[in-house]
Design an enzyme around this catalytic site. Sequence first.
Site, PDB file in Angstrom:
ATOM      1  N   GLU A 191      42.957  47.968 -20.119  1.00  0.00           N
ATOM      2  CA  GLU A 191      43.491  48.892 -19.109  1.00  0.00           C
ATOM      3  C   GLU A 191      45.012  48.879 -19.229  1.00  0.00           C
ATOM      4  O   GLU A 191      45.564  48.008 -19.916  1.00  0.00           O
ATOM      5  CB  GLU A 191      43.039  48.441 -17.712  1.00  0.00           C
ATOM      6  CG  GLU A 191      41.524  48.514 -17.569  1.00  0.00           C
ATOM      7  CD  GLU A 191      41.025  48.225 -16.157  1.00  0.00           C
ATOM      8  OE1 GLU A 191      41.855  47.917 -15.274  1.00  0.00           O
ATOM      9  OE2 GLU A 191      39.808  48.328 -15.956  1.00  0.00           O
ATOM     10  N   TRP A 229      43.904  52.395 -24.502  1.00  0.00           N
ATOM     11  CA  TRP A 229      43.762  51.965 -25.904  1.00  0.00           C
ATOM     12  C   TRP A 229      42.352  52.102 -26.450  1.00  0.00           C
ATOM     13  O   TRP A 229      41.853  51.176 -27.100  1.00  0.00           O
ATOM     14  CB  TRP A 229      44.201  50.503 -26.078  1.00  0.00           C
ATOM     15  CG  TRP A 229      45.627  50.180 -25.839  1.00  0.00           C
ATOM     16  CD1 TRP A 229      46.110  49.356 -24.873  1.00  0.00           C
ATOM     17  CD2 TRP A 229      46.763  50.621 -26.590  1.00  0.00           C
ATOM     18  NE1 TRP A 229      47.470  49.263 -24.970  1.00  0.00           N
ATOM     19  CE2 TRP A 229      47.893  50.034 -26.025  1.00  0.00           C
ATOM     20  CE3 TRP A 229      46.928  51.478 -27.691  1.00  0.00           C
ATOM     21  CZ2 TRP A 229      49.185  50.261 -26.492  1.00  0.00           C
ATOM     22  CZ3 TRP A 229      48.197  51.702 -28.167  1.00  0.00           C
ATOM     23  CH2 TRP A 229      49.307  51.104 -27.578  1.00  0.00           C
ATOM     24  N   GLU A 289      33.013  39.405 -30.796  1.00  0.00           N
ATOM     25  CA  GLU A 289      32.871  38.312 -31.766  1.00  0.00           C
ATOM     26  C   GLU A 289      32.524  38.848 -33.166  1.00  0.00           C
ATOM     27  O   GLU A 289      33.111  38.409 -34.152  1.00  0.00           O
ATOM     28  CB  GLU A 289      31.772  37.373 -31.275  1.00  0.00           C
ATOM     29  CG  GLU A 289      31.929  35.952 -31.759  1.00  0.00           C
ATOM     30  CD  GLU A 289      31.003  35.034 -30.988  1.00  0.00           C
ATOM     31  OE1 GLU A 289      31.316  34.761 -29.820  1.00  0.00           O
ATOM     32  OE2 GLU A 289      29.970  34.619 -31.548  1.00  0.00           O
ATOM     33  N   GLY A 329      61.512  46.372 -53.395  1.00  0.00           N
ATOM     34  CA  GLY A 329      62.940  46.649 -53.200  1.00  0.00           C
ATOM     35  C   GLY A 329      63.132  47.848 -52.286  1.00  0.00           C
ATOM     36  O   GLY A 329      62.370  48.036 -51.329  1.00  0.00           O
ATOM     37  N   GLY A 330      64.103  48.680 -52.573  1.00  0.00           N
ATOM     38  CA  GLY A 330      64.409  49.839 -51.731  1.00  0.00           C
ATOM     39  C   GLY A 330      63.275  50.845 -51.683  1.00  0.00           C
ATOM     40  O   GLY A 330      63.075  51.527 -50.673  1.00  0.00           O
ATOM     41  N   GLU A 376      41.106  43.110 -31.240  1.00  0.00           N
ATOM     42  CA  GLU A 376      40.060  42.087 -31.008  1.00  0.00           C
ATOM     43  C   GLU A 376      40.675  40.731 -30.628  1.00  0.00           C
ATOM     44  O   GLU A 376      40.127  39.674 -30.949  1.00  0.00           O
ATOM     45  CB  GLU A 376      39.133  41.887 -32.215  1.00  0.00           C
ATOM     46  CG  GLU A 376      38.621  43.099 -32.923  1.00  0.00           C
ATOM     47  CD  GLU A 376      37.834  44.060 -32.068  1.00  0.00           C
ATOM     48  OE1 GLU A 376      37.697  43.808 -30.860  1.00  0.00           O
ATOM     49  OE2 GLU A 376      37.378  45.073 -32.592  1.00  0.00           O
ATOM     50  N   ALA A 427      46.827  36.624 -31.756  1.00  0.00           N
ATOM     51  CA  ALA A 427      46.799  35.292 -32.370  1.00  0.00           C
ATOM     52  C   ALA A 427      46.664  34.209 -31.298  1.00  0.00           C
ATOM     53  O   ALA A 427      45.906  33.244 -31.456  1.00  0.00           O
ATOM     54  CB  ALA A 427      48.072  35.075 -33.188  1.00  0.00           C
TER      55      ALA A 427
HETATM   56  C1  LIG Z   1      46.013  50.590 -31.901  1.00  0.00           C
HETATM   57  C2  LIG Z   1      45.246  49.826 -30.872  1.00  0.00           C
HETATM   58  C3  LIG Z   1      43.880  50.054 -30.703  1.00  0.00           C
HETATM   59  C4  LIG Z   1      43.166  49.373 -29.709  1.00  0.00           C
HETATM   60  N1  LIG Z   1      41.836  49.660 -29.523  1.00  0.00           N
HETATM   61  C5  LIG Z   1      41.180  49.131 -28.458  1.00  0.00           C
HETATM   62  C6  LIG Z   1      39.826  49.527 -28.151  1.00  0.00           C
HETATM   63  O1  LIG Z   1      39.184  50.285 -28.886  1.00  0.00           O
HETATM   64  N2  LIG Z   1      39.267  49.054 -27.012  1.00  0.00           N
HETATM   65  C7  LIG Z   1      39.915  48.191 -26.178  1.00  0.00           C
HETATM   66  O2  LIG Z   1      39.347  47.786 -25.168  1.00  0.00           O
HETATM   67  N3  LIG Z   1      41.184  47.780 -26.459  1.00  0.00           N
HETATM   68  C8  LIG Z   1      41.832  48.232 -27.556  1.00  0.00           C
HETATM   69  N4  LIG Z   1      43.120  47.847 -27.835  1.00  0.00           N
HETATM   70  C9  LIG Z   1      43.805  46.943 -26.915  1.00  0.00           C
HETATM   71  C10 LIG Z   1      43.958  45.550 -27.473  1.00  0.00           C
HETATM   72  O3  LIG Z   1      42.719  44.895 -27.484  1.00  0.00           O
HETATM   73  C11 LIG Z   1      45.014  44.824 -26.620  1.00  0.00           C
HETATM   74  O4  LIG Z   1      46.253  45.437 -26.871  1.00  0.00           O
HETATM   75  C12 LIG Z   1      45.068  43.358 -26.928  1.00  0.00           C
HETATM   76  O5  LIG Z   1      43.904  42.716 -26.474  1.00  0.00           O
HETATM   77  C13 LIG Z   1      46.290  42.695 -26.293  1.00  0.00           C
HETATM   78  O6  LIG Z   1      46.369  43.005 -24.942  1.00  0.00           O
HETATM   79  P1  LIG Z   1      47.748  43.556 -24.289  1.00  0.00           P
HETATM   80  O7  LIG Z   1      48.288  44.587 -25.204  1.00  0.00           O
HETATM   81  O8  LIG Z   1      47.493  43.909 -22.902  1.00  0.00           O
HETATM   82  O9  LIG Z   1      48.714  42.315 -24.373  1.00  0.00           O
HETATM   83  P2  LIG Z   1      48.809  41.161 -23.248  1.00  0.00           P
HETATM   84  O10 LIG Z   1      47.472  40.628 -22.944  1.00  0.00           O
HETATM   85  O11 LIG Z   1      49.628  41.659 -22.129  1.00  0.00           O
HETATM   86  O12 LIG Z   1      49.629  40.062 -24.058  1.00  0.00           O
HETATM   87  C14 LIG Z   1      51.040  40.172 -24.296  1.00  0.00           C
HETATM   88  C15 LIG Z   1      51.464  38.967 -25.119  1.00  0.00           C
HETATM   89  O13 LIG Z   1      51.212  37.752 -24.385  1.00  0.00           O
HETATM   90  C16 LIG Z   1      50.380  36.896 -25.147  1.00  0.00           C
HETATM   91  N5  LIG Z   1      49.471  36.183 -24.224  1.00  0.00           N
HETATM   92  C17 LIG Z   1      48.623  36.720 -23.313  1.00  0.00           C
HETATM   93  N6  LIG Z   1      47.959  35.750 -22.664  1.00  0.00           N
HETATM   94  C18 LIG Z   1      48.381  34.569 -23.189  1.00  0.00           C
HETATM   95  C19 LIG Z   1      48.060  33.187 -22.938  1.00  0.00           C
HETATM   96  N7  LIG Z   1      47.134  32.831 -22.038  1.00  0.00           N
HETATM   97  N8  LIG Z   1      48.729  32.246 -23.664  1.00  0.00           N
HETATM   98  C20 LIG Z   1      49.645  32.604 -24.591  1.00  0.00           C
HETATM   99  N9  LIG Z   1      49.987  33.882 -24.868  1.00  0.00           N
HETATM  100  C21 LIG Z   1      49.359  34.843 -24.179  1.00  0.00           C
HETATM  101  C22 LIG Z   1      49.626  37.810 -26.091  1.00  0.00           C
HETATM  102  O14 LIG Z   1      49.153  37.096 -27.236  1.00  0.00           O
HETATM  103  C23 LIG Z   1      50.702  38.819 -26.440  1.00  0.00           C
HETATM  104  O15 LIG Z   1      51.547  38.270 -27.409  1.00  0.00           O
HETATM  105  C24 LIG Z   1      43.832  48.446 -28.882  1.00  0.00           C
HETATM  106  C25 LIG Z   1      45.197  48.194 -29.068  1.00  0.00           C
HETATM  107  C26 LIG Z   1      45.896  48.865 -30.056  1.00  0.00           C
HETATM  108  C27 LIG Z   1      47.379  48.602 -30.209  1.00  0.00           C
END
Ligand SMILES: Cc1cc2nc3c(=O)[nH]c(=O)nc-3n(C[C@H](O)[C@H](O)[C@H](O)COP(=O)(O)OP(=O)(O)OC[C@H]3O[C@@H](n4cnc5c(N)ncnc54)[C@H](O)[C@@H]3O)c2cc1C
Length: 398
Positions: free
Chosen positions: A131, A160, A254, A353-354, A377, A380
Amino acid sequence: MSRLQQTDGLTDEQSELVKLVRQFVEEQIIPVAQDLEHADEYPTDIVEGMKEMGIFGLMIPEEYGGLGESLLTYALCVEEIARGWMSVSGIINTHFIVAYMLLQHGTEEQKQRYLPRMATGEVRGAFSMSEPGLGSDVAAIRTKAVKDGDEWVVTGQKMWLTNGGSSNLVAVLVRTDLGESDSPYKNMTTFLVEKEPGFGETAQGITVPGKIDKMGYKGVDTTELVLERHRAPETQILGGVPGKGFYQMMDGVEVGRVNVAARACGVSMRAFELGIAYAQQRETFGKQIAQHQGILFRLADMATKVEAAHQMMVKAARIKDAGRRNDLEAGMAKYLAAEYCADVVEQSFRIHGGYGYSKEYEIERLYREAPMLLIGEGTAEIQKMIIGRRLLEDAGRR
Ligand SMILES: Cc1cc2nc3c(=O)[nH]c(=O)nc-3n(C[C@H](O)[C@H](O)[C@H](O)COP(=O)(O)OP(=O)(O)OC[C@H]3O[C@@H](n4cnc5c(N)ncnc54)[C@H](O)[C@@H]3O)c2cc1C
């Protein structure tokens, strides 16, 4: 054929299928990927070709009209496709997750209703957890379904959705607080939302506003989804019973992780191929740059990473195919393959390179695509949380 990314122990059927997909990628994807990506154009002809090959039904059992292949076969095909163009693998990934969730958790009626048409590509799946306010923290989902007579009324905003515009079946995770449990995980339900493909109001109470403009991963549509008093009958709850959505989605994610690892393997392989070809063609200081030890070491490092990620991805797929829990291995494979992919692409970019900065060279596209694999999914950090928790669980049992 390269010695990299070879997979031992494949059946003749698996090898033939992967070979067929490789040929399709060489002939139908690689020659057009650059132009389509730069134009952010949906690869309609490629999708039609994949439908004919049965790719949309690869893992759907034969009794529902699919090819009944394993996760490993599927992952190897995805690796080949991503080597050609990552966006194309994105088109089948969410479809595959939804089909998998239906197969594992759907009622027999839901399987009969959707799987045969998913196998042909007539029904195309998207899945939606994220969301605007959350991605990693799935328990914080705010979109809500409230019971009203025999139906549920769903309101909220999703973000997304890969294939949000081109799909006609979306698995949407929402809150359904029934007061039976304090755990947010037990108060979530997956609804199967049918809609027309396209943008605007595509079903009662369902609006897909338009495509999100992205840095890479172009061609495939990524969208928002607005639910405004969308009415869903009980029959559209995955598995027919509310409260199981979180676990169903995690099961889907998963296998999706193996899939993202496979994509990363494909993109890395392509980056390596481009890098080694360029290194043998470009000369500086009187010799090919591949003959400079600094570049040779880069190539060795890249190839080692390409190979290691592939073997790890294959292991994760095989464990799932054997019916065992693979959260640890899938998390590791996804984490490692995505990080290595970003690194291999970066190294290939530097070898160019460039010219790597010019849109004429394929590596420029890969450079914009690789970061997506660090996010999709689960980032890291989320993979490391899963891996770490599982390790502690195992240690506690000993
Ligand atoms: C091109 C694209 C396609 C996508 N397609 C789908 C889709 O088909 N369906 C769907 O449901 N979603 C989709 N997504 C969403 C995607 O799964 C999320 O962007 C992703 O799970 C990360 O969530 P966020 O962007 O809200 O980042 P956040 O959860 O807000 O995280 C921000 C940062 O904080 C870090 N972080 C968060 N919690 C912790 C913690 N507990 N400890 C340490 N670090 C933490 C994260 O690793 C990240 O670096 C898509 C995203 C993109 C960019």
